[in-house]
Design a protein around this motif. Structure first.
Motif, PDB file in Angstrom:
ATOM      1  N   LEU A 115     -42.638  21.493  -0.740  1.00  0.00           N
ATOM      2  CA  LEU A 115     -43.975  21.657  -0.176  1.00  0.00           C
ATOM      3  C   LEU A 115     -44.887  20.509  -0.619  1.00  0.00           C
ATOM      4  O   LEU A 115     -45.584  19.879   0.192  1.00  0.00           O
ATOM      5  CB  LEU A 115     -44.539  22.985  -0.678  1.00  0.00           C
ATOM      6  N   LEU A 116     -44.845  20.227  -1.912  1.00  0.00           N
ATOM      7  CA  LEU A 116     -45.687  19.149  -2.450  1.00  0.00           C
ATOM      8  C   LEU A 116     -45.196  17.791  -1.964  1.00  0.00           C
ATOM      9  O   LEU A 116     -45.982  16.907  -1.644  1.00  0.00           O
ATOM     10  CB  LEU A 116     -45.678  19.202  -3.976  1.00  0.00           C
ATOM     11  N   LYS A 140     -20.043  45.218 -14.976  1.00  0.00           N
ATOM     12  CA  LYS A 140     -21.015  44.130 -15.055  1.00  0.00           C
ATOM     13  C   LYS A 140     -20.318  42.782 -14.904  1.00  0.00           C
ATOM     14  O   LYS A 140     -19.191  42.621 -15.317  1.00  0.00           O
ATOM     15  CB  LYS A 140     -21.712  44.167 -16.418  1.00  0.00           C
ATOM     16  N   ASN A 160     -41.094  24.952  -3.649  1.00  0.00           N
ATOM     17  CA  ASN A 160     -42.442  24.507  -3.985  1.00  0.00           C
ATOM     18  C   ASN A 160     -42.540  22.988  -4.113  1.00  0.00           C
ATOM     19  O   ASN A 160     -43.522  22.382  -3.695  1.00  0.00           O
ATOM     20  CB  ASN A 160     -42.921  25.183  -5.258  1.00  0.00           C
ATOM     21  N   LEU A 165     -51.108  14.049  -9.090  1.00  0.00           N
ATOM     22  CA  LEU A 165     -51.180  15.474  -9.436  1.00  0.00           C
ATOM     23  C   LEU A 165     -49.973  16.212  -8.878  1.00  0.00           C
ATOM     24  O   LEU A 165     -49.302  16.984  -9.575  1.00  0.00           O
ATOM     25  CB  LEU A 165     -52.464  16.091  -8.871  1.00  0.00           C
ATOM     26  N   PHE A 166     -49.672  15.937  -7.602  1.00  0.00           N
ATOM     27  CA  PHE A 166     -48.525  16.593  -6.963  1.00  0.00           C
ATOM     28  C   PHE A 166     -47.247  16.257  -7.717  1.00  0.00           C
ATOM     29  O   PHE A 166     -46.399  17.113  -7.920  1.00  0.00           O
ATOM     30  CB  PHE A 166     -48.405  16.153  -5.494  1.00  0.00           C
ATOM     31  N   LEU A 221     -26.879  33.976 -10.030  1.00  0.00           N
ATOM     32  CA  LEU A 221     -27.965  34.447  -9.172  1.00  0.00           C
ATOM     33  C   LEU A 221     -29.314  34.047  -9.751  1.00  0.00           C
ATOM     34  O   LEU A 221     -30.218  33.635  -9.026  1.00  0.00           O
ATOM     35  CB  LEU A 221     -27.890  35.971  -9.019  1.00  0.00           C
ATOM     36  N   ARG A 222     -29.439  34.160 -11.081  1.00  0.00           N
ATOM     37  CA  ARG A 222     -30.691  33.768 -11.716  1.00  0.00           C
ATOM     38  C   ARG A 222     -30.926  32.277 -11.476  1.00  0.00           C
ATOM     39  O   ARG A 222     -32.034  31.852 -11.129  1.00  0.00           O
ATOM     40  CB  ARG A 222     -30.611  34.064 -13.216  1.00  0.00           C
ATOM     41  N   VAL A 249     -47.151  18.277 -10.960  1.00  0.00           N
ATOM     42  CA  VAL A 249     -46.813  19.690 -10.731  1.00  0.00           C
ATOM     43  C   VAL A 249     -45.317  19.818 -10.434  1.00  0.00           C
ATOM     44  O   VAL A 249     -44.632  20.717 -10.932  1.00  0.00           O
ATOM     45  CB  VAL A 249     -47.656  20.273  -9.575  1.00  0.00           C
ATOM     46  N   LEU A 275     -42.427  21.965 -12.300  1.00  0.00           N
ATOM     47  CA  LEU A 275     -41.583  22.962 -11.623  1.00  0.00           C
ATOM     48  C   LEU A 275     -40.108  22.654 -11.797  1.00  0.00           C
ATOM     49  O   LEU A 275     -39.279  23.567 -11.873  1.00  0.00           O
ATOM     50  CB  LEU A 275     -41.923  22.987 -10.127  1.00  0.00           C
ATOM     51  N   SER A 286     -24.521  37.213 -12.636  1.00  0.00           N
ATOM     52  CA  SER A 286     -25.947  37.340 -12.945  1.00  0.00           C
ATOM     53  C   SER A 286     -26.532  35.979 -13.271  1.00  0.00           C
ATOM     54  O   SER A 286     -27.625  35.634 -12.811  1.00  0.00           O
ATOM     55  CB  SER A 286     -26.156  38.277 -14.135  1.00  0.00           C
ATOM     56  N   PHE A 292     -36.781  28.688  -6.009  1.00  0.00           N
ATOM     57  CA  PHE A 292     -38.233  28.722  -6.167  1.00  0.00           C
ATOM     58  C   PHE A 292     -38.772  27.320  -6.414  1.00  0.00           C
ATOM     59  O   PHE A 292     -39.707  26.856  -5.749  1.00  0.00           O
ATOM     60  CB  PHE A 292     -38.568  29.654  -7.338  1.00  0.00           C
ATOM     61  N   ALA A 324     -32.031  31.677  -7.937  1.00  0.00           N
ATOM     62  CA  ALA A 324     -33.416  32.106  -7.727  1.00  0.00           C
ATOM     63  C   ALA A 324     -34.385  31.072  -8.289  1.00  0.00           C
ATOM     64  O   ALA A 324     -35.334  30.649  -7.612  1.00  0.00           O
ATOM     65  CB  ALA A 324     -33.644  33.463  -8.383  1.00  0.00           C
ATOM     66  N   VAL A 325     -34.149  30.640  -9.516  1.00  0.00           N
ATOM     67  CA  VAL A 325     -35.074  29.704 -10.158  1.00  0.00           C
ATOM     68  C   VAL A 325     -35.063  28.360  -9.436  1.00  0.00           C
ATOM     69  O   VAL A 325     -36.116  27.794  -9.121  1.00  0.00           O
ATOM     70  CB  VAL A 325     -34.725  29.536 -11.644  1.00  0.00           C
TER      71      VAL A 325
END
Lengths: 748, 55
Positions: A132-133, A109, A129, A148-149, A117-118, A152, A156, A114, A125, A121-122
């Motif tokens: 995008l906004l 291990k 997003n 609002l954008f 990588l976590r 959000v 995030l 780990s 993500f 990933a977070v």
């Protein structure tokens, strides 16, 4: 399947016997539910057919619960029920996958990977997003929609800062606490300030928010950091997978005749030990019973095997070649030769600890400049009458735009690509600073036995021996494990017709055989021809010497050209050996060394390196033995072959797996090229900042401009690093001598 | 603009699902032997007597 070319890596490990069952059982872990598990390295596993062969053969054993091959790390973990060890080692060996134990603190291990990588990933993500906004905002969203954008986005960004940012906060805090500065400090400050300002602006329905900047910055930097970690881990695992040389335990013989395998720490002076042929001596000891030959090349650099008999002293780490020995320990493991070397190493921890990485040196200069610039921008705008919010926004924009996205990737990306490049050439590098130090090296010091030579003897006068006698010698030699016998047997390679009525080996002396009335003896002259005063190895017929054999340690392939190249490039190239003077002279002359020393103790090697360093040399040390380990630690940068002693491999910055010594020049070429590219990348980052900072100070940086500028500079720096992949390395790849497994693995 | 009220949560939800799927795969050890996973699809027939890789 047409893959499976096993054994190309483990050159020169041929004499090492697979671990004994006792040693494997000792390495096993109790899993708690009545099962035990052991991890073994199986370097010959290469493809799906290998996985199938190994797993199904092990699963067929009675008590085995589970056998799982990990192809990436070339390991198999076996779990079985009960205390008795199933015949794992013999099963694997008979299939052609000889296993060995390895040194690895982590059991498969990798918590750091780990976490990385976590975090990737977070943050990925969140970055996707938020981007995008943000694009919607940049393309004209206004009023309540924009707010609002932004809200959000703020939501995030929060987990990204918590999960991914923590890695940078931790590292930055660690550096600051120790009064140092690293690249993570400005990164941590930049993303935090950007986030805080954006929250404030969002609260007040501001037009600009920098959430995307801080999160994409994290995402990009984490990708670089993860790749760096993966690469280093791969190299570390490859080194850890090499056979463990120092035994962890010893077969103890008790007074009542019983024997038991005990951890090495329990061996006290006076304990009786049994060491079979092909095993390593666990502690410094005296021979009580039995005779054998001892290979000390890994211990003190002596190339010729030494005969031992009752009364002789043997060092821990030496390899017992021909006969079983009963030993009496004279020192506990904690005070034996190996422990002494470790102490010497700790005492000489030198140049490396003082070395500061390029990235740290740059950030130490860079961070104050950036923070000062931001402060000056703030004060300047306040003086020109701007309100404090505008001044702060501009100051933070300066921090964000200079925030070292390019700078943070400039060094690690090059080192990742360089490490990968070296990995493909069978060279494992421990960390990035090793590459930087190798590029600086201006003199080289080589050990002889096992480094410049293979530590395996070669027959030098084969053509002087009549073919008929060579036949006999080869037939005799093929019955022995002694290195000199093996040299004769392998080099003669004749289809021998000689047969004997009976063959026997006298450990420490030689081989004896009878045919009809003739007694053939191959071995030590003083024994084979009993009246003789001669030294050396002879073949006798009824006591008369009929052939003499001379041997020399085989020069490692590529040694000559490597030394020639280094002599042209470096200020000084030396050979330091613990071996006797004649053997050193021969090798030194053959390879063209102008400077060499023989009969050196480990401490002498260290003091010679310190002497060179004192004269302003940056010394590269290449060595393999236990006695080289302190010198490897003392040098500016160090390399070791895969056949080196465990402690030497751990002390070295680079470990090369292929037998060819040209790995040294290959590593230097890559290190030099990597150094160039790092400087170019730093140049690019500085030019970028020279352009971007005035724009930021003048207040023209919107989140859109920041996003474009940062990704643009990152892409530039990464593409520049990738140029290292295309660099041509002139290497003479000598086909590695494959030690074929006993039986070919099954083909699917 | 009311369509945004649906689309943004939907987008985040879908993205979130893939994030969770990745984290699950990471935790269950599926990233520990990438080379092996690539080769194992070539093995046909029964798995070779071992239980799943979760430790």
């Amino acid at each position: 399947m047409s893959c499976c070319a096993p054994g190309s890596e483990d050159l020169a490990l041929g004499l090492q016997a697979p671990p004994s069952d006792e040693e494997v059982a000792f390495a096993a872990r109790d899993m708690g539910d009545g099962t035990r598990q052991v991890e073994l390295s199986v370097p010959n596993v290469h493809c799906a057919a290998c996985i199938h062969t190994v797993e199904s053969a092990l699963a067929r054993l009675d008590t085995v619960e589970r056998a799982r091959v990990n192809l990436s790390s070339k390991r198999v973990s076996v779990r079985w029920r009960g205390d008795a060890l199933p015949p794992i080692v013999s099963t694997l060996s008979s299939l052609g996958y000889p296993p060995h134990l390895f040194d690895d603190a982590q059991d498969g291990k990798d918590p750091v990977l780990s976490e990385l990588l976590r975090a990737v990933a977070v943050s990925g993500f969140a970055a996707g997003n938020i981007m995008l906004l943000s694009v919607s905002v940049w393309s004209g969203a206004e009023g309540a929609t924009r707010d609002l954008f932004h809200w959000v986005s703020a939501l995030l960004a929060l987990p990204a800062l918590a999960v991914a940012g923590i890695i940078y906060y931790r590292s930055a805090w660690n550096a600051l606490r120790h009064g140092r500065m690293n690249m993570d400090v400005p990164i941590a400050i930049g993303i935090t300030m950007a986030y805080a300002l954006s929250i404030y602006d969002t609260w007040h329905s501001g037009a600009h928010a920098y959430f995307d900047a801080s999160v994409t910055l994290l995402f990009f930097l984490l990708i670089g950091r993860t790749l760096d970690h993966v690469m280093r881990n791969k190299a570390r695992a490859a080194v850890a997978n090499l056979a463990r040389m120092a035994p962890r335990g010893a077969l103890v013989l008790f007074d009542d005749g019983t024997r038991d395998y005990r951890p090495i720490g329990e061996v006290q002076p006076g304990t009786k030990l049994l060491v079979g042929a092909g095993e390593r001596i666990p502690v410094d000891a005296r021979v009580v019973h039995g005779a054998s030959d001892i290979d000390c090349s890994l211990v003190n650099g002596e190339s010729a095997p030494q005969p031992v008999a009752a009364g002789a002293e043997v060092h821990a780490g030496a390899l017992n070649l021909t006969g079983p020995l009963t030993l009496e320990a004279v020192r506990a493991a904690s005070s034996s030769f190996l422990a002494e070397m470790i102490r010497l190493m700790e005492a000489t921890e030198g140049g490396r600890a003082r070395y500061r990485r390029i990235a740290d040196r740059v950030s130490a200069m860079y961070a104050p400049v950036v923070h000062l610039t931001a402060l000056v921008a703030f004060i300047g705008w306040m003086l020109t009458g701007a309100d404090w919010h505008q001044a702060i926004t501009i100051a933070i924009a300066v921090l964000i735009i200079t925030c070292p996205c390019a700078l943070g990737l400039a060094v690690p990306m090059v080192q990742v690509v360089a490490a990968r490049r070296l990995f493909e050439n069978g060279i494992m590098v421990k960390d990035g600073s090793a590459l930087e130090r190798l590029a600086e090296a201006d003199s080289a010091v080589f050990d002889k036995t096992g480094t410049l030579t293979l530590g395996q003897p070669r027959l030098t006068n084969m053509h002087e021996i009549p073919p008929r006698l060579l036949d006999v010698a080869q037939a005799l030699a093929s019955h022995s494990r002694h290195p000199l016998s093996q040299a004769i047997a392998q080099q003669a390679r004749r289809s021998t017709s000689a047969t004997f009525d009976d063959v026997s080996e006298l450990p420490g002396f030689g081989m004896e055989a009878r045919t009809g009335g003739i007694v053939w003896r191959l071995g030590r002259a003083s024994w084979a021809a009993s009246a003789s005063e001669e030294n050396g190895t002879v073949l006798t017929r009824n006591g008369d010497i009929v052939a003499r054999f001379t041997f020399a340690d085989e020069i490692r392939p590529g040694a000559r050209s490597t030394i020639d190249t280094l002599k042209k490039r470096l200020r000084r190239v030396e050979m330091l050996s613990g071996d006797a003077e004649p053997a050193c002279r021969q090798v030194a002359e053959e390879l063209g060394f102008d400077h060499w020393r023989s009969n050196l103790l480990p401490a002498d090697k260290v003091s010679r390196i310190e002497e060179l360093s004192g004269n302003g040399h940056k010394v590269m040390m290449v060595g393999d033995g236990l006695n080289d380990a302190p010198a490897l630690g003392a040098a500016h940068v160090s390399l070791a072959p895969a056949s080196a002693a465990d402690i030497g491999r751990n002390a070295a910055d680079f470990v090369f797996l292929h037998g060819n010594l040209s790995a040294v020049t290959t590593a230097m070429d890559v290190a030099l090229r990597a150094g160039q590219l790092i400087r170019q990348n730093l140049g690019i980052a500085i030019i970028y900042n020279l352009i971007a900072v005035p724009i930021a100070i003048l207040g023209y940086v919107t989140p859109l401009v920041a996003a474009i500028a940062m990704s643009g500079s990152s892409i530039l720096v990464i593409s520049n690093a990738l140029r290292l992949m295309r660099m041509g390395i002139t290497e003479k790849r000598v086909a590695p001598k494959a030690t074929k497994p006993a039986t070919e693995p099954l083909r699917a | 603009m009311s369509v945004l009220a649906y689309l943004i949560p939907v987008a985040l939800f879908l993205g979130g699902i893939s994030l969770i799927a990745f984290l699950w795969a990471l935790r269950s050890g599926q990233y520990e032997d990438l080379d092996g996973a690539a080769q194992r699809i070539l093995l046909d027939g029964e798995e070779t007597g071992d239980k799943p890789a979760i430790r």
